[in-house]
Design a protein around this motif. Structure first.
Motif, PDB file in Angstrom:
ATOM      1  N   TYR A   1       0.824  -1.205   0.000  1.00 53.44           N
ATOM      2  CA  TYR A   1       0.000   0.000   0.000  1.00 53.44           C
ATOM      3  C   TYR A   1       0.856   1.251   0.000  1.00 53.44           C
ATOM      4  O   TYR A   1       0.508   2.253  -0.630  1.00 53.44           O
ATOM      5  CB  TYR A   1      -0.907  -0.019   1.234  1.00 53.44           C
ATOM      6  CG  TYR A   1      -1.834   1.157   1.308  1.00 53.44           C
ATOM      7  CD1 TYR A   1      -1.558   2.250   2.129  1.00 53.44           C
ATOM      8  CD2 TYR A   1      -3.005   1.202   0.546  1.00 53.44           C
ATOM      9  CE1 TYR A   1      -2.393   3.344   2.193  1.00 53.44           C
ATOM     10  CE2 TYR A   1      -3.857   2.293   0.615  1.00 53.44           C
ATOM     11  CZ  TYR A   1      -3.550   3.352   1.441  1.00 53.44           C
ATOM     12  OH  TYR A   1      -4.387   4.429   1.499  1.00 53.44           O
TER      13      TYR A   1
ATOM     14  N   LYS B   1      -2.211   2.699 -15.325  1.00 54.88           N
ATOM     15  CA  LYS B   1      -3.507   3.345 -15.462  1.00 54.88           C
ATOM     16  C   LYS B   1      -3.337   4.599 -16.322  1.00 54.88           C
ATOM     17  O   LYS B   1      -2.251   5.163 -16.390  1.00 54.88           O
ATOM     18  CB  LYS B   1      -4.059   3.701 -14.089  1.00 54.88           C
ATOM     19  CG  LYS B   1      -4.302   2.494 -13.203  1.00 54.88           C
ATOM     20  CD  LYS B   1      -4.782   2.907 -11.823  1.00 54.88           C
ATOM     21  CE  LYS B   1      -4.982   1.691 -10.923  1.00 54.88           C
ATOM     22  NZ  LYS B   1      -5.410   2.069  -9.560  1.00 54.88           N
TER      23      LYS B   1
ATOM     24  N   ALA C   1      -9.670   7.308 -17.035  1.00 55.86           N
ATOM     25  CA  ALA C   1      -9.963   8.605 -16.437  1.00 55.86           C
ATOM     26  C   ALA C   1      -9.850   9.692 -17.499  1.00 55.86           C
ATOM     27  O   ALA C   1      -9.025   9.587 -18.420  1.00 55.86           O
ATOM     28  CB  ALA C   1      -8.996   8.884 -15.297  1.00 55.86           C
TER      29      ALA C   1
ATOM     30  N   TRP D   1      -6.326  17.359 -11.577  1.00 57.61           N
ATOM     31  CA  TRP D   1      -6.305  16.702 -10.275  1.00 57.61           C
ATOM     32  C   TRP D   1      -7.499  15.790  -9.985  1.00 57.61           C
ATOM     33  O   TRP D   1      -7.323  14.658  -9.502  1.00 57.61           O
ATOM     34  CB  TRP D   1      -6.163  17.757  -9.183  1.00 57.61           C
ATOM     35  CG  TRP D   1      -5.955  17.196  -7.816  1.00 57.61           C
ATOM     36  CD1 TRP D   1      -6.807  17.280  -6.754  1.00 57.61           C
ATOM     37  CD2 TRP D   1      -4.805  16.488  -7.337  1.00 57.61           C
ATOM     38  NE1 TRP D   1      -6.271  16.667  -5.647  1.00 57.61           N
ATOM     39  CE2 TRP D   1      -5.044  16.173  -5.985  1.00 57.61           C
ATOM     40  CE3 TRP D   1      -3.611  16.089  -7.920  1.00 57.61           C
ATOM     41  CZ2 TRP D   1      -4.121  15.466  -5.203  1.00 57.61           C
ATOM     42  CZ3 TRP D   1      -2.692  15.384  -7.146  1.00 57.61           C
ATOM     43  CH2 TRP D   1      -2.954  15.076  -5.814  1.00 57.61           C
ATOM     44  N   PRO D   2      -8.741  16.204 -10.254  1.00 56.37           N
ATOM     45  CA  PRO D   2      -9.879  15.329  -9.927  1.00 56.37           C
ATOM     46  C   PRO D   2      -9.846  13.986 -10.657  1.00 56.37           C
ATOM     47  O   PRO D   2     -10.296  12.972 -10.110  1.00 56.37           O
ATOM     48  CB  PRO D   2     -11.096  16.158 -10.365  1.00 56.37           C
ATOM     49  CG  PRO D   2     -10.627  17.567 -10.304  1.00 56.37           C
ATOM     50  CD  PRO D   2      -9.195  17.525 -10.750  1.00 56.37           C
ATOM     51  N   ALA D   3      -9.328  13.968 -11.869  1.00 55.39           N
ATOM     52  CA  ALA D   3      -9.236  12.703 -12.621  1.00 55.39           C
ATOM     53  C   ALA D   3      -8.059  11.856 -12.160  1.00 55.39           C
ATOM     54  O   ALA D   3      -8.119  10.635 -12.145  1.00 55.39           O
ATOM     55  CB  ALA D   3      -9.111  12.997 -14.115  1.00 55.39           C
TER      56      ALA D   3
ATOM     57  N   ARG E   1      -6.292  12.094  -9.005  1.00 54.12           N
ATOM     58  CA  ARG E   1      -6.192  11.769  -7.574  1.00 54.12           C
ATOM     59  C   ARG E   1      -6.684  10.370  -7.220  1.00 54.12           C
ATOM     60  O   ARG E   1      -6.002   9.652  -6.469  1.00 54.12           O
ATOM     61  CB  ARG E   1      -6.955  12.828  -6.752  1.00 54.12           C
ATOM     62  CG  ARG E   1      -6.933  12.563  -5.248  1.00 54.12           C
ATOM     63  CD  ARG E   1      -5.520  12.661  -4.726  1.00 54.12           C
ATOM     64  NE  ARG E   1      -5.448  12.447  -3.288  1.00 54.12           N
ATOM     65  CZ  ARG E   1      -5.359  11.249  -2.704  1.00 54.12           C
ATOM     66  NH1 ARG E   1      -5.346  10.160  -3.454  1.00 54.12           N
ATOM     67  NH2 ARG E   1      -5.276  11.136  -1.403  1.00 54.12           N
ATOM     68  N   PRO E   2      -7.840   9.920  -7.724  1.00 52.75           N
ATOM     69  CA  PRO E   2      -8.327   8.584  -7.360  1.00 52.75           C
ATOM     70  C   PRO E   2      -7.387   7.448  -7.778  1.00 52.75           C
ATOM     71  O   PRO E   2      -7.404   6.372  -7.169  1.00 52.75           O
ATOM     72  CB  PRO E   2      -9.676   8.479  -8.075  1.00 52.75           C
ATOM     73  CG  PRO E   2     -10.099   9.898  -8.270  1.00 52.75           C
ATOM     74  CD  PRO E   2      -8.841  10.647  -8.543  1.00 52.75           C
ATOM     75  N   LEU E   3      -6.577   7.673  -8.805  1.00 56.71           N
ATOM     76  CA  LEU E   3      -5.695   6.612  -9.297  1.00 56.71           C
ATOM     77  C   LEU E   3      -4.438   6.459  -8.443  1.00 56.71           C
ATOM     78  O   LEU E   3      -3.707   5.491  -8.595  1.00 56.71           O
ATOM     79  CB  LEU E   3      -5.276   6.921 -10.741  1.00 56.71           C
ATOM     80  CG  LEU E   3      -6.410   7.107 -11.750  1.00 56.71           C
ATOM     81  CD1 LEU E   3      -5.828   7.258 -13.153  1.00 56.71           C
ATOM     82  CD2 LEU E   3      -7.390   5.949 -11.697  1.00 56.71           C
TER      83      LEU E   3
ATOM     84  N   LYS F   1      -4.492   6.411  -5.046  1.00 54.34           N
ATOM     85  CA  LYS F   1      -4.821   5.869  -3.728  1.00 54.34           C
ATOM     86  C   LYS F   1      -4.129   4.527  -3.541  1.00 54.34           C
ATOM     87  O   LYS F   1      -4.030   3.747  -4.466  1.00 54.34           O
ATOM     88  CB  LYS F   1      -6.333   5.705  -3.578  1.00 54.34           C
ATOM     89  CG  LYS F   1      -7.085   7.027  -3.516  1.00 54.34           C
ATOM     90  CD  LYS F   1      -8.562   6.813  -3.285  1.00 54.34           C
ATOM     91  CE  LYS F   1      -9.315   8.122  -3.180  1.00 54.34           C
ATOM     92  NZ  LYS F   1     -10.768   7.931  -2.990  1.00 54.34           N
TER      93      LYS F   1
END
Length: 212
Positions: free
Chosen positions: A28, A134, A168, A204-206, A208-210, A212
């Motif tokens: 992680y 990704k 994304a 950033w919004p597209a 950031r989730p990748l 984590k």
């Protein structure tokens, strides 16, 4: 079964589970690599070194303690054809976890056929995914003076490719910039330093989730 036997078995099970928990924690927290494949909009054209949106992204990742290294492989004047040629070596060298594809504007400026741009974008996505990375596809638009039909179809290339490949998407890289002349350099084509934070905020919004 005696009480001390039960406790012993529980302790043994906990000890056996510890290596797995440590491995999961290590996976992680393992550092990630982010590759930006772009053109002059990402290559700090006309800007002071270190002031572009990619450099600001690197700083934001550090501030938010997101363990990700940034490789900026952007080149001024780059097209999807050039990106397709360079990407295999970049993937092999850096093994990125995420690839941001910010290409296509120069295709339109050079009059490249839309079908060719579409095919090249697909090839870039396929290459990145084959390397287990990704993808963030950065959408672009062009001025209406290229003709309404061409302009509209060009802007649709990016959301269509993102939808088809379930990647994304940044809907429009120059959102809140393109309509503000004060945010451009003298050539009226390249955003100035003041605009770079907005460009990052658009990506950033597209992205950031990748991470984590």
């Amino acid at each position: 079964m005696r009480r001390h036997d039960v406790r012993w078995r529980r302790l043994l099970a906990a000890l056996l589970a510890m290596p797995l928990l440590m491995l999961a924690a290590s996976a992680y927290s393992a550092p990630k690599t982010l590759l930006v494949l772009g053109d002059s909009l990402s290559a700090e054209y006309g800007l002071t070194r270190g002031s572009g949106w990619v450099a600001l992204l690197d700083k934001r990742l550090q501030q938010e303690k997101i363990n990700t290294g940034v490789i900026n492989a952007s080149i001024s004047g780059e097209t999807t054809i050039g990106g397709k040629t360079r990407l295999p070596a970049l993937l092999s060298k850096h093994a990125p976890d995420v690839v941001i594809i910010e290409l296509g504007a120069n295709d339109a400026l050079r009059g490249l056929q839309l079908s060719a741009t579409q095919a090249n974008l697909q090839a870039l996505i396929d290459m990145a995914r084959a390397a287990k990375a990704k993808v963030v596809l950065v959408g672009m638009q062009i001025p209406p003076n290229y003709g309404a039909d061409y302009t509209d179809k060009f802007s649709q290339l990016f959301p269509a490719a993102a939808k088809q490949n379930k990647t994304a998407l940044v809907p429009f890289f120059l959102k809140d910039v393109a309509d503000k002349p004060a945010l451009f350099q003298a050539d009226r084509m390249h955003p100035n330093e003041q605009a770079q934070q907005t460009l990052l905020d658009n990506v950033w919004p597209a992205l950031r989730p990748l991470l984590k």
